[in-house]
Design an enzyme around this catalytic site. Structure first.
Site, short mmCIF file in Angstrom:
data_model
loop_
_atom_site.label_atom_id
_atom_site.label_comp_id
_atom_site.label_asym_id
_atom_site.label_seq_id
_atom_site.Cartn_x
_atom_site.Cartn_y
_atom_site.Cartn_z
N CYS A 127 0.81 -1.22 0.00
CA CYS A 127 0.00 0.00 0.00
C CYS A 127 0.85 1.27 0.00
O CYS A 127 0.32 2.37 -0.16
CB CYS A 127 -0.95 -0.01 1.19
SG CYS A 127 -1.91 -1.52 1.29
N HIS A 262 -3.39 6.72 2.16
CA HIS A 262 -3.80 5.42 1.63
C HIS A 262 -5.20 5.13 2.16
O HIS A 262 -5.49 5.30 3.34
CB HIS A 262 -2.81 4.34 2.08
CG HIS A 262 -3.34 2.96 1.93
ND1 HIS A 262 -3.90 2.51 0.76
CD2 HIS A 262 -3.41 1.92 2.81
CE1 HIS A 262 -4.30 1.26 0.93
NE2 HIS A 262 -4.02 0.89 2.15
N ASN A 293 -10.57 -0.53 -0.45
CA ASN A 293 -9.12 -0.43 -0.27
C ASN A 293 -8.45 -1.11 -1.46
O ASN A 293 -8.58 -2.32 -1.64
CB ASN A 293 -8.74 -1.11 1.06
CG ASN A 293 -7.24 -1.18 1.30
OD1 ASN A 293 -6.44 -1.02 0.38
ND2 ASN A 293 -6.86 -1.43 2.53
#
Lengths: 337, 82
Positions: A127, A262, A293
């Site tokens: 990420c 993020h 996500n």
């Protein structure tokens, strides 16, 4: 002192500054709502929304892979920037979803968007991958190793989810976000604060390896996380990293137009903003609500949406921070294109 | 000087109210964080981090899962103060 006996080598030197010229985005074709996922985890729409802030996540069709998504996002970034793709001499793809170990996603994407024979490679920083790739593109351009760099975060995480997992699977979506980075008259990408902590490598990762799967020792490997440990690290440790990134950039939180973390979980984003004491004037990216996500793709996807919905942010400063499996993290301040 | 159990309970109740809106008088030693107070894992971690700061103690991640009741937390913090 020994005299030099060889001819002096020429070493590269690039422009003083770089900036992001444009973004591109591609999300999975399917909007998957919470009701579609609650059965196997014995949960509810309300449970998921309350814990994650996610209403729907975008997932790709069976035949769409991370390369397809990356090509679409990259092509949009190039078109929006109005740069001849032949001028792009560097393509960096951040991903954990390459359908095969080799060749790289980047080499294929480079060819498909018209940048062949640009230098092209993938990086795995989960990420934080996009922030890592931006750091590399910035450094390589300023070092004279490249002129225009296409940076892409792309993921098809729906291939590595377990419908019965209550730790992370229901958060995940598919997509790609791209940024075209090039020389600039003014500083458009600050010093990156980045790093890793491999002592926590077991807090986010896969349930097994492909060789274990081949040998029948494990089910198809899927992603897992230790939610509480990751939450503590993602908020309180990453808040320190974000503050260092502001210091390195020489700006204050009040100078920011946007905060683009993020898109891990809305609760992390909310708590993160609280810890940073961001003034109300700072727009906070919340793309996770309808995208989910998407790991390395989440920051450029969120940046793309933020600018589409708030074009007045163009030219403003955005603090972006990626953090995830490794553990790894990377943060920098950028001027929004 | 170490805080008494009552002082720790009162301080903890304040943190729980801040995070969840649960009335402080609801927070009693025998109450389970999950079953009685309906505190989810993310809120629990926020309370833990704030408790570390408030009471000057360290509560490792591995320990958090052992804190089932408010009383468990008070006992842990009391011992960690010594």
């Amino acid at each position: 002192m020994t005299a030099t006996t060889h001819p002096a080598l020429r070493q590269s030197k690039g422009p003083a500054h770089t900036r992001i010229l444009a973004y591109g985005a591609a999300r999975g074709e399917l909007a998957v709502d919470n009701d579609a996922l609650v059965g196997p985890i014995d949960s509810s729409d309300e449970w998921i929304q309350q814990r994650t802030g996610i209403i729907t996540r975008m997932r790709a069709e069976h035949d769409t892979n991370a390369i397809d998504l990356a090509i679409a996002a990259g092509a949009e970034a190039i078109a929006t920037a109005g740069i001849d793709p032949a001028l792009i001499d560097l393509v960096i793809v951040a991903t954990i979803s390459n359908p095969s170990q080799t060749p790289s996603v980047a080499a294929i994407v480079s060819d498909r968007v018209g940048a062949n024979p640009a230098a092209a490679y993938d990086i795995n920083a989960a990420c934080a991958g996009y922030a890592y790739a931006v750091a590399q593109a910035d450094a390589l351009i300023r070092g004279g190793a490249a002129t225009y760099a296409l940076v892409i975060g792309t993921e098809k995480l729906s291939d590595i989810v377990d419908p019965t997992d209550r730790s992370i699977s229901f958060l995940l979506g598919d997509g790609a976000g791209a940024a075209l980075i090039g020389p600039s008259e003014f500083p458009g990408i600050s010093t990156t604060v980045w790093g890793s902590d491999g002592s926590k490598s077991d807090t986010i990762g896969m349930t097994g390896t492909l060789t274990q799967f081949r040998d029948g020792e494990t089910e198809w490997p899927t992603l897992r996380q230790e939610g509480q440990t990751v939450f503590r690290w993602a908020v309180w440790e990453m808040a320190k990293v974000a503050k260092r990134a502001l210091e390195e950039a020489g700006v204050e939180a009040s100078d920011l137009a946007a905060f683009i973390p993020h898109q891990a979980n809305m609760r992390i984003i909310d708590q993160f903003a609280k810890q940073l004491k961001l003034p109300d004037t700072v727009k906070i990216a919340r793309d996770i609500e309808t995208t989910g996500n998407t790991s390395a793709a989440s920051i450029p996807l969120a940046s793309h949406r933020l600018l589409k919905e708030n074009p007045e942010l163009s030219g403003g400063l955005a603090l972006q921070i990626g953090f995830g499996a490794g553990l790894v993290f990377g943060a920098q301040v950028v001027v929004l294109p | 000087m170490a805080l008494s159990n009552d002082e720790i309970l009162a301080g903890l109740a304040e943190l729980i109210t801040d995070e969840t809106g649960i009335a402080a008088e609801e927070v009693a030693l025998e109450k389970s964080f999950t079953d009685d107070l309906d505190i989810d894992s993310i809120s629990m971690m926020t309370i833990v981090v704030n408790a570390e700061e408030k009471f000057g103690v360290t509560i490792p991640d591995d320990e958090v899962k052992n804190l089932k009741t408010v009383g468990d937390a008070v006992t842990f913090i009391t011992n960690a103060q010594d």
